[in-house]
Design a protein around this motif. Structure first.
Motif, mmCIF file in Angstrom:
data_model
loop_
_atom_site.group_PDB
_atom_site.id
_atom_site.type_symbol
_atom_site.label_atom_id
_atom_site.label_comp_id
_atom_site.label_asym_id
_atom_site.label_seq_id
_atom_site.Cartn_x
_atom_site.Cartn_y
_atom_site.Cartn_z
ATOM 1 N N PHE A 190 8.307 15.953 -13.701
ATOM 2 C CA PHE A 190 8.300 15.929 -12.235
ATOM 3 C C PHE A 190 7.014 15.272 -11.716
ATOM 4 C CE2 PHE A 190 11.358 19.726 -11.811
ATOM 5 C CZ PHE A 190 12.420 18.874 -11.639
ATOM 6 N N GLY A 191 5.896 15.555 -12.375
ATOM 7 C CA GLY A 191 4.649 14.934 -11.964
ATOM 8 C C GLY A 191 4.671 13.428 -12.133
ATOM 9 N N VAL A 192 5.206 12.953 -13.277
ATOM 10 C CA VAL A 192 5.292 11.508 -13.516
ATOM 11 C C VAL A 192 6.213 10.847 -12.498
ATOM 12 C CG1 VAL A 192 6.005 9.747 -15.174
ATOM 13 C CG2 VAL A 192 4.784 11.774 -15.966
ATOM 14 N N ALA A 193 7.388 11.449 -12.266
ATOM 15 C CA ALA A 193 8.322 10.897 -11.283
ATOM 16 C C ALA A 193 7.721 10.920 -9.884
ATOM 17 C CB ALA A 193 9.628 11.690 -11.312
ATOM 18 N N GLY A 194 6.963 11.954 -9.571
ATOM 19 C CA GLY A 194 6.330 12.030 -8.264
ATOM 20 C C GLY A 194 5.332 10.902 -8.043
ATOM 21 N N ILE A 195 4.576 10.538 -9.086
ATOM 22 C CA ILE A 195 3.621 9.439 -8.967
ATOM 23 C C ILE A 195 4.358 8.126 -8.699
ATOM 24 C CG2 ILE A 195 1.931 8.059 -10.227
ATOM 25 C CD1 ILE A 195 1.094 10.626 -11.668
ATOM 26 N N LEU A 196 5.438 7.877 -9.434
ATOM 27 C CA LEU A 196 6.208 6.639 -9.236
ATOM 28 C C LEU A 196 6.793 6.563 -7.828
ATOM 29 C CD1 LEU A 196 8.060 6.378 -12.673
ATOM 30 C CD2 LEU A 196 6.175 4.957 -11.853
ATOM 31 N N LEU A 197 7.356 7.669 -7.353
ATOM 32 C CA LEU A 197 7.949 7.671 -6.019
ATOM 33 C C LEU A 197 6.877 7.548 -4.930
ATOM 34 C CD1 LEU A 197 10.712 10.401 -6.429
ATOM 35 C CD2 LEU A 197 10.997 7.919 -6.394
ATOM 36 N N TYR A 198 5.705 8.100 -5.184
ATOM 37 C CA TYR A 198 4.619 7.957 -4.206
ATOM 38 C C TYR A 198 4.191 6.497 -4.086
ATOM 39 C CZ TYR A 198 -0.107 8.037 -2.325
ATOM 40 O OH TYR A 198 -1.233 7.783 -1.592
ATOM 41 N N LEU A 199 4.023 5.830 -5.241
ATOM 42 C CA LEU A 199 3.650 4.412 -5.213
ATOM 43 C C LEU A 199 4.729 3.573 -4.537
ATOM 44 C CD1 LEU A 199 2.138 4.058 -8.805
ATOM 45 C CD2 LEU A 199 0.902 4.293 -6.638
ATOM 46 N N GLU A 200 5.992 3.915 -4.801
ATOM 47 C CA GLU A 200 7.082 3.171 -4.176
ATOM 48 C C GLU A 200 7.127 3.426 -2.670
ATOM 49 O OE1 GLU A 200 10.356 0.648 -3.801
ATOM 50 O OE2 GLU A 200 8.825 0.913 -5.349
ATOM 51 N N SER A 201 6.859 4.646 -2.246
ATOM 52 C CA SER A 201 6.858 4.940 -0.809
ATOM 53 C C SER A 201 5.735 4.182 -0.101
ATOM 54 C CB SER A 201 6.706 6.448 -0.582
ATOM 55 O OG SER A 201 5.430 6.901 -1.005
ATOM 56 N N ARG A 202 4.574 4.060 -0.743
ATOM 57 C CA ARG A 202 3.488 3.277 -0.153
ATOM 58 C C ARG A 202 3.863 1.805 -0.047
ATOM 59 N NH1 ARG A 202 -2.510 4.113 -2.134
ATOM 60 N NH2 ARG A 202 -2.625 2.532 -0.500
ATOM 61 N N LYS A 203 4.518 1.286 -1.087
ATOM 62 C CA LYS A 203 4.944 -0.104 -1.063
ATOM 63 C C LYS A 203 5.948 -0.345 0.057
ATOM 64 C CE LYS A 203 7.265 -3.575 -3.924
ATOM 65 N NZ LYS A 203 7.905 -3.822 -5.256
ATOM 66 N N LEU A 204 6.923 0.555 0.184
ATOM 67 C CA LEU A 204 7.925 0.411 1.241
ATOM 68 C C LEU A 204 7.296 0.545 2.621
ATOM 69 C CD1 LEU A 204 10.854 2.470 -0.321
ATOM 70 C CD2 LEU A 204 10.765 -0.007 -0.008
ATOM 71 N N TYR A 205 6.287 1.414 2.745
ATOM 72 C CA TYR A 205 5.613 1.562 4.039
ATOM 73 C C TYR A 205 4.874 0.284 4.423
ATOM 74 C CZ TYR A 205 2.468 3.335 7.628
ATOM 75 O OH TYR A 205 1.777 3.522 8.796
ATOM 76 N N GLU A 206 4.218 -0.346 3.440
ATOM 77 C CA GLU A 206 3.532 -1.600 3.718
ATOM 78 C C GLU A 206 4.514 -2.695 4.117
ATOM 79 O OE1 GLU A 206 1.348 -2.381 0.210
ATOM 80 O OE2 GLU A 206 -0.139 -0.787 0.565
ATOM 81 N N LEU A 207 5.643 -2.783 3.416
ATOM 82 C CA LEU A 207 6.659 -3.770 3.784
ATOM 83 C C LEU A 207 7.204 -3.494 5.177
ATOM 84 C CD1 LEU A 207 8.624 -4.059 0.402
ATOM 85 C CD2 LEU A 207 7.025 -5.716 1.385
ATOM 86 N N ARG A 208 7.377 -2.214 5.483
ATOM 87 C CA ARG A 208 7.880 -1.838 6.809
ATOM 88 C C ARG A 208 6.873 -2.231 7.892
ATOM 89 N NH1 ARG A 208 7.551 3.451 9.240
ATOM 90 N NH2 ARG A 208 9.159 3.803 10.794
ATOM 91 N N SER A 209 5.587 -2.035 7.625
ATOM 92 C CA SER A 209 4.555 -2.405 8.604
ATOM 93 C C SER A 209 4.503 -3.916 8.789
ATOM 94 C CB SER A 209 3.197 -1.883 8.141
ATOM 95 O OG SER A 209 3.213 -0.470 8.029
ATOM 96 N N GLU A 210 4.616 -4.657 7.678
ATOM 97 C CA GLU A 210 4.614 -6.114 7.774
ATOM 98 C C GLU A 210 5.811 -6.621 8.573
ATOM 99 O OE1 GLU A 210 4.469 -7.617 3.849
ATOM 100 O OE2 GLU A 210 2.416 -6.947 3.460
ATOM 101 N N ALA A 211 6.985 -5.999 8.347
ATOM 102 C CA ALA A 211 8.177 -6.414 9.088
ATOM 103 C C ALA A 211 8.015 -6.133 10.587
ATOM 104 C CB ALA A 211 9.407 -5.688 8.535
ATOM 105 N N ARG A 212 7.418 -4.989 10.917
ATOM 106 C CA ARG A 212 7.211 -4.670 12.331
ATOM 107 C C ARG A 212 6.225 -5.633 12.977
ATOM 108 N NH1 ARG A 212 6.898 1.894 13.260
ATOM 109 N NH2 ARG A 212 9.133 2.314 12.959
ATOM 110 N N ASN A 213 5.178 -5.981 12.239
ATOM 111 C CA ASN A 213 4.203 -6.936 12.782
ATOM 112 C C ASN A 213 4.848 -8.300 13.000
ATOM 113 O OD1 ASN A 213 2.180 -5.012 12.712
ATOM 114 N ND2 ASN A 213 1.510 -5.580 10.646
ATOM 115 N N LEU A 214 5.714 -8.706 12.054
ATOM 116 C CA LEU A 214 6.397 -9.986 12.200
ATOM 117 C C LEU A 214 7.323 -9.992 13.404
ATOM 118 C CD1 LEU A 214 6.955 -12.784 11.055
ATOM 119 C CD2 LEU A 214 8.715 -11.766 9.596
#
Length: 244
Positions: A190-214
């Motif tokens: 669960f800890g390993v999966a949590g780290i992967l999902l956290y990194l993916e959520s940060r990546k998706l948040y950055e993409l979401r912010s870039e899309a909003r700025n565009l």
């Protein structure tokens, strides 16, 4: 983007790997939750206590010293069964009931996480997942961390109290068994999966912010572009009028 031709963004590899680890960890947790082998006695000791889990105890002609009647407890029975009614206070101390509660909560949150991740992977419902994928992954990460915390508390409390002398008789005859090991493995996964999902959520948040700025830049640039076109049209009409 068309659904018929599957021309839409698929789930990322990080999400797939994190979800796969979550499903494997959930299987380990389920086996640990249901199996009666959290602790067992060494076979060489011929102890009257055989093994136990969160919901079941197994004895072999066990005589409880504090019980005034000569009664032998034999076989495997549910902890809340009538057979163990007279010794239930002894076999279910407060710390063990807290372990039961924590493992149950961990299983519930794990199952809910698996449902959300399954929706993200299969893209159902499609429009909702594509629009709020960051939210779904963040919710999955949050529930997975909560499940991991509950499970960590459970294994820590059980490991710290299972050799108490006011619980099972002759604790030196006993050893932690595979059901407890499965809970520890599930906690790590669960800890390993949590780290992967956290990194993916940060990546998706950055993409979401870039899309909003565009989108914001496009919205700001549209009035200027429209004004420029209007000026060109007015100039063309004036030039036509002058030529006429």
């Amino acid at each position: 983007m068309t659904v018929a031709n599957n021309e839409y963004p698929k789930a990322s590899n990080a999400t797939l790997i994190g979800a796969s680890i979550t499903y494997v960890a959930g299987l380990f947790l389920l086996l640990s939750f249901a199996s009666p082998y959290w602790i067992e006695s060494y076979p060489e000791m011929f102890s009257s206590f055989k093994h136990m889990g969160l919901w079941e105890y197994c004895f072999d002609r066990f005589r409880f010293p504090s019980y005034q009647f000569d009664k032998l407890f034999h076989g495997c029975h549910y902890v809340f069964s009538q057979e163990y009614y007279v010794i239930r206070e002894w076999i279910l101390p407060g710390w063990l009931m807290s372990v039961q509660a924590f493992v149950t909560l961990a299983l519930i949150f794990s199952f809910a996480t698996q449902i959300v991740l399954a929706c993200v992977i299969v893209r159902w419902p499609l429009r909702l997942v594509l629009q709020y994928e960051w939210t779904f992954v963040t919710i999955s990460f949050t529930m997975l961390i909560i499940s991991n915390v509950f499970l960590f508390l459970a294994v820590a409390i059980f490991g710290g109290n299972c050799y108490r002398r006011d619980w099972l008789l002759y604790p030196s005859f006993n050893v932690l068994s595979w059901s407890y090991a499965f809970a520890v493995i599930a906690c790590i996964l669960f800890g390993v999966a949590g780290i992967l999902l956290y990194l993916e959520s940060r990546k998706l948040y950055e993409l979401r912010s870039e899309a909003r700025n565009l989108v914001g830049q496009m919205q700001h640039s549209q009035p200027e572009h429209a004004l420029h076109q209007l000026r060109n049209q007015l100039q063309q009409q004036r030039s036509i009028g002058w030529n006429a």
